[in-house]
Write a protein that holds these residues in place. Structure first.
Motif, PDB file in Angstrom:
ATOM      1  N   GLY A   1      -0.723  -1.561  21.240  1.00  0.00           N
ATOM      2  CA  GLY A   1      -0.187  -0.647  22.240  1.00  0.00           C
ATOM      3  C   GLY A   1       1.309  -0.502  22.117  1.00  0.00           C
ATOM      4  N   GLY A   2       1.877   0.074  23.162  1.00  0.00           N
ATOM      5  CA  GLY A   2       3.320   0.248  23.229  1.00  0.00           C
ATOM      6  C   GLY A   2       3.882   1.054  22.081  1.00  0.00           C
ATOM      7  N   ASP A   3       5.019   0.621  21.598  1.00  0.00           N
ATOM      8  CA  ASP A   3       5.713   1.307  20.505  1.00  0.00           C
ATOM      9  C   ASP A   3       5.038   1.090  19.157  1.00  0.00           C
ATOM     10  N   ASN A   4       3.955   0.332  19.117  1.00  0.00           N
ATOM     11  CA  ASN A   4       3.304   0.011  17.855  1.00  0.00           C
ATOM     12  C   ASN A   4       2.219   1.018  17.479  1.00  0.00           C
ATOM     13  N   LEU A   5       2.044   2.072  18.257  1.00  0.00           N
ATOM     14  CA  LEU A   5       1.011   3.067  17.983  1.00  0.00           C
ATOM     15  C   LEU A   5       1.580   4.252  17.208  1.00  0.00           C
ATOM     16  N   ALA A   6       0.774   4.771  16.295  1.00  0.00           N
ATOM     17  CA  ALA A   6       1.174   5.923  15.481  1.00  0.00           C
ATOM     18  C   ALA A   6      -0.092   6.599  14.968  1.00  0.00           C
ATOM     19  N   THR A   7       0.092   7.610  14.136  1.00  0.00           N
ATOM     20  CA  THR A   7      -1.029   8.202  13.405  1.00  0.00           C
ATOM     21  C   THR A   7      -0.687   8.151  11.923  1.00  0.00           C
ATOM     22  N   ALA A   8      -1.732   8.162  11.104  1.00  0.00           N
ATOM     23  CA  ALA A   8      -1.552   8.134   9.648  1.00  0.00           C
ATOM     24  C   ALA A   8      -2.776   8.772   9.005  1.00  0.00           C
ATOM     25  N   PRO A   9      -2.633   9.241   7.777  1.00  0.00           N
ATOM     26  CA  PRO A   9      -3.801   9.753   7.055  1.00  0.00           C
ATOM     27  C   PRO A   9      -4.832   8.633   6.876  1.00  0.00           C
ATOM     28  N   GLN A  10      -6.095   8.942   7.150  1.00  0.00           N
ATOM     29  CA  GLN A  10      -7.135   7.921   7.071  1.00  0.00           C
ATOM     30  C   GLN A  10      -7.215   7.272   5.699  1.00  0.00           C
ATOM     31  N   VAL A  11      -7.101   8.063   4.657  1.00  0.00           N
ATOM     32  CA  VAL A  11      -7.196   7.504   3.306  1.00  0.00           C
ATOM     33  C   VAL A  11      -6.079   6.492   3.062  1.00  0.00           C
ATOM     34  N   GLU A  12      -4.892   6.719   3.614  1.00  0.00           N
ATOM     35  CA  GLU A  12      -3.800   5.766   3.450  1.00  0.00           C
ATOM     36  C   GLU A  12      -4.058   4.486   4.226  1.00  0.00           C
ATOM     37  N   LEU A  13      -4.700   4.593   5.396  1.00  0.00           N
ATOM     38  CA  LEU A  13      -5.045   3.393   6.156  1.00  0.00           C
ATOM     39  C   LEU A  13      -6.018   2.523   5.366  1.00  0.00           C
ATOM     40  N   VAL A  14      -7.017   3.147   4.751  1.00  0.00           N
ATOM     41  CA  VAL A  14      -7.994   2.414   3.933  1.00  0.00           C
ATOM     42  C   VAL A  14      -7.284   1.756   2.757  1.00  0.00           C
ATOM     43  N   ARG A  15      -6.458   2.514   2.076  1.00  0.00           N
ATOM     44  CA  ARG A  15      -5.770   2.025   0.874  1.00  0.00           C
ATOM     45  C   ARG A  15      -4.797   0.886   1.215  1.00  0.00           C
ATOM     46  N   PHE A  16      -3.944   1.113   2.193  1.00  0.00           N
ATOM     47  CA  PHE A  16      -2.917   0.125   2.546  1.00  0.00           C
ATOM     48  C   PHE A  16      -3.553  -1.161   3.058  1.00  0.00           C
ATOM     49  N   SER A  17      -4.538  -1.036   3.952  1.00  0.00           N
ATOM     50  CA  SER A  17      -5.142  -2.236   4.522  1.00  0.00           C
ATOM     51  C   SER A  17      -5.865  -3.053   3.449  1.00  0.00           C
ATOM     52  N   GLY A  18      -6.557  -2.391   2.529  1.00  0.00           N
ATOM     53  CA  GLY A  18      -7.228  -3.109   1.452  1.00  0.00           C
ATOM     54  C   GLY A  18      -6.256  -3.826   0.538  1.00  0.00           C
ATOM     55  N   HIS A  19      -5.151  -3.161   0.241  1.00  0.00           N
ATOM     56  CA  HIS A  19      -4.132  -3.743  -0.639  1.00  0.00           C
ATOM     57  C   HIS A  19      -3.516  -4.996  -0.015  1.00  0.00           C
ATOM     58  N   ILE A  20      -3.120  -4.887   1.249  1.00  0.00           N
ATOM     59  CA  ILE A  20      -2.487  -6.032   1.915  1.00  0.00           C
ATOM     60  C   ILE A  20      -3.508  -7.136   2.182  1.00  0.00           C
ATOM     61  N   ALA A  21      -4.714  -6.767   2.634  1.00  0.00           N
ATOM     62  CA  ALA A  21      -5.741  -7.776   2.930  1.00  0.00           C
ATOM     63  C   ALA A  21      -6.032  -8.641   1.708  1.00  0.00           C
ATOM     64  N   ARG A  22      -6.072  -8.016   0.554  1.00  0.00           N
ATOM     65  CA  ARG A  22      -6.346  -8.768  -0.675  1.00  0.00           C
ATOM     66  C   ARG A  22      -5.246  -9.788  -0.947  1.00  0.00           C
ATOM     67  N   GLN A  23      -4.017  -9.418  -0.639  1.00  0.00           N
ATOM     68  CA  GLN A  23      -2.892 -10.315  -0.906  1.00  0.00           C
ATOM     69  C   GLN A  23      -2.804 -11.473   0.076  1.00  0.00           C
ATOM     70  N   ILE A  24      -3.289 -11.277   1.308  1.00  0.00           N
ATOM     71  CA  ILE A  24      -3.132 -12.322   2.321  1.00  0.00           C
ATOM     72  C   ILE A  24      -4.434 -13.057   2.645  1.00  0.00           C
ATOM     73  N   GLU A  25      -5.526 -12.718   1.970  1.00  0.00           N
ATOM     74  CA  GLU A  25      -6.831 -13.278   2.334  1.00  0.00           C
ATOM     75  C   GLU A  25      -6.891 -14.797   2.297  1.00  0.00           C
ATOM     76  N   GLU A  26      -6.162 -15.431   1.418  1.00  0.00           N
ATOM     77  CA  GLU A  26      -6.220 -16.885   1.271  1.00  0.00           C
ATOM     78  C   GLU A  26      -5.196 -17.620   2.133  1.00  0.00           C
ATOM     79  N   LEU A  27      -4.328 -16.881   2.811  1.00  0.00           N
ATOM     80  CA  LEU A  27      -3.273 -17.525   3.593  1.00  0.00           C
ATOM     81  C   LEU A  27      -3.824 -18.074   4.903  1.00  0.00           C
ATOM     82  N   PRO A  28      -3.328 -19.236   5.321  1.00  0.00           N
ATOM     83  CA  PRO A  28      -3.749 -19.774   6.615  1.00  0.00           C
ATOM     84  C   PRO A  28      -3.112 -18.984   7.759  1.00  0.00           C
ATOM     85  N   ASP A  29      -3.748 -19.022   8.925  1.00  0.00           N
ATOM     86  CA  ASP A  29      -3.171 -18.371  10.105  1.00  0.00           C
ATOM     87  C   ASP A  29      -1.771 -18.906  10.344  1.00  0.00           C
ATOM     88  N   GLY A  30      -0.864 -18.005  10.666  1.00  0.00           N
ATOM     89  CA  GLY A  30       0.519 -18.391  10.960  1.00  0.00           C
ATOM     90  C   GLY A  30       1.417 -18.492   9.739  1.00  0.00           C
TER      91      GLY A  30
END
Length: 145
Positions: A107-136
């Protein structure tokens, strides 16, 4: 490129072999059928793509699960995003500027809009890089062309 192909390229590393997008919500979450008849949920704001139903009967059962439906439709958040960002235009979805897994608020100032294809691409790219990291764990984002 089709949305199915974007899922394959951006999220195939989790084991999904997508054949069809069968559902989407205003925050770019997708329900995807794979080649084995399983159904996956891709959540760009939470950086996951996981099996939610082993077959169509299990997916149909989710359609009457109130907890799932509340989480899927995100009614309050969609209303807030619509008030702050306006209605969605073709091919765009609401999103979190800073994803929740990176500490972003819903919520708040953290809401925006983006092209759906970019959301899929960006989230997959970052998720792959952080998947093995512990919380925090501390991370450093580096933007490259």
């Amino acid at each position: 490129m089709s949305l199915v192909e974007e899922v394959r390229q951006s999220w195939g590393w989790v084991g999904i072999e997508p054949v069809e997008v069968v559902g989407e919500n205003d925050f770019g979450n997708l329900i995807i059928k794979d080649e084995d008849g399983k159904y996956w949920r891709l959540s760009p704001e939470d950086y996951y793509c996981k099996v939610i139903a082993a077959n169509r009967a299990e997916l149909d059962a989710l359609s009457s699960n109130q907890d799932f439906l509340q989480d899927w439709y995100m009614a309050a958040l969609v209303s807030l995003a619509n008030d702050q960002c306006g209605p969605l235009s073709e091919g765009r979805k609401y999103c979190l500027k800073i994803p929740s897994v990176l500490g972003g608020a819903y919520g708040g100032d953290n809401l925006a809009t983006a092209p759906q294809v970019e959301l899929v691409r960006f989230s997959g790219h970052i998720a792959r890089q952080i998947e093995e990291l512990p919380d925090g764990a501390q991370i450093k984002l580096r933007v490259t062309e």
